[in-house]
Design a protein around this motif. Structure first.
Motif, PDB file in Angstrom:
ATOM      1  N   ASP A  39      21.446  77.055  11.144  1.00 43.34           N
ATOM      2  CA  ASP A  39      22.863  76.690  11.173  1.00 43.34           C
ATOM      3  C   ASP A  39      23.260  76.084  12.509  1.00 43.34           C
ATOM      4  O   ASP A  39      24.069  75.160  12.576  1.00 43.34           O
ATOM      5  CB  ASP A  39      23.737  77.917  10.898  1.00 43.34           C
ATOM      6  N   GLY A 202      30.589  80.836   9.938  1.00 40.92           N
ATOM      7  CA  GLY A 202      30.729  79.399  10.159  1.00 40.92           C
ATOM      8  C   GLY A 202      32.165  79.057  10.485  1.00 40.92           C
ATOM      9  O   GLY A 202      32.763  79.645  11.385  1.00 40.92           O
ATOM     10  N   ARG A 231      34.122  77.427  14.810  1.00 37.99           N
ATOM     11  CA  ARG A 231      32.822  77.723  14.206  1.00 37.99           C
ATOM     12  C   ARG A 231      32.134  78.866  14.938  1.00 37.99           C
ATOM     13  O   ARG A 231      32.049  78.884  16.170  1.00 37.99           O
ATOM     14  CB  ARG A 231      31.904  76.503  14.229  1.00 37.99           C
TER      15      ARG A 231
END
Length: 280
Positions: A39, A202, A231
């Motif tokens: 990620d 996220g 984020r």
């Protein structure tokens, strides 16, 4: 005859370690990492490393299967997870940063182990320069108060390095970093800006929902529409990515001076239902 003991096969159990490896040009040593690493560091998928459990849920069998000569893990840990790492028999480097200075030390440590001290010093220097460049823009400027959280249930304030970034971004961090304040405590502090950066979420923190459930509609930040999601990777990964978090913070705290960057989302302007009871 000189023997090279530099690690060649590294297992990273935390995104911060993976980002540091990438920043010093040693991502080719990565043989296994967690799904969360992708990620924040999507380029790892090119090397197709094994996917393993993280520092919280580490499993010896997975680590052994990767045949590493170094395992890097970082907080948060569980005692049984550390036992699993030790059980694997691999060399283990455990990190527990709290401040930005600790992050610099972690970068220097990993770089030193991999005989990349020059690269590590460069990365640290670049971070320091960028943070100082932002900080210098707020000398003598009024500082809005900011509450920043890393988790919602239970409510957990962001870590000390985030408080330092808020200061560098021209704000004043509300409360104690890493503490577990109640919704009412934050309500009565009445900060100018609310920021949520939930671990593992996220940019998907439900801002409207948490305002409604906590009965925060009358807070100054909510009335002004200054409720943001940043984020997770930008604020909760103690690595060079914190610089991206810093830029997101500057735009949230001083929107009149900075454009909204990627990774920063503001609360919707949709009507908010009235709360029937005070926060508790």
């Amino acid at each position: 005859m000189t023997t090279d003991y530099t690690p060649r096969r590294i297992v990273s159990l935390q995104p911060s370690a993976t980002v540091i490896l990438a920043s010093i040009g040693k991502l080719d040593r990565l043989v296994a990492c967690t799904k969360y690493c992708a990620d924040v560091c999507p380029e790892i998928t090119k090397g197709k490393p094994l996917m393993v459990a993280d520092s919280w849920t580490a499993q010896a069998k997975q680590i052994v299967a990767a045949q590493p000569d170094l395992v890097i893990a970082a907080v948060p840990y569980q005692e049984k997870a550390v036992a699993e790492i030790m059980k694997s028999g691999a060399r283990f480097l455990g990190l527990a940063p709290k401040t930005i200075a600790d992050v610099y030390a972690d970068i220097a440590t990993i770089a030193g182990i991999l005989e990349a001290s020059t690269q590590g010093a460069r990365v640290i220097g670049e971070m320091q320069a960028q943070i100082q460049s932002v900080r210098s823009q707020f000398d003598g400027v009024s500082r809005p108060t900011v509450f920043c959280e890393e988790w919602g249930k239970p409510l957990i304030a962001s870590q000390p390095w985030v408080a330092e970034l808020v200061d560098a971004a021209g704000g004043k961090f509300v409360g104690e970093p890493g503490a577990h304040p109640s919704a009412s405590t934050v309500f009565y502090e009445d900060p100018d800006v609310l920021i949520a950066a939930w671990c593992g979420a996220g940019d998907r923190v439900p801002l409207e929902k948490i305002v409604r459930e906590r009965c925060w509609q009358e807070m100054r930040a909510v009335k002004a529409g200054r409720v943001y999601c940043i984020r997770d990777e930008y604020l909760n990964t103690p690595a060079p990515t914190l610089v991206q978090g810093l830029h997101a913070l500057t735009a949230a705290i001083h929107p009149e001076r900075f454009p909204q960057p990627a990774g920063l989302r503001c609360i919707s302007n949709a009507p908010r239902p009235v709360c029937e009871h005070r926060p508790r």
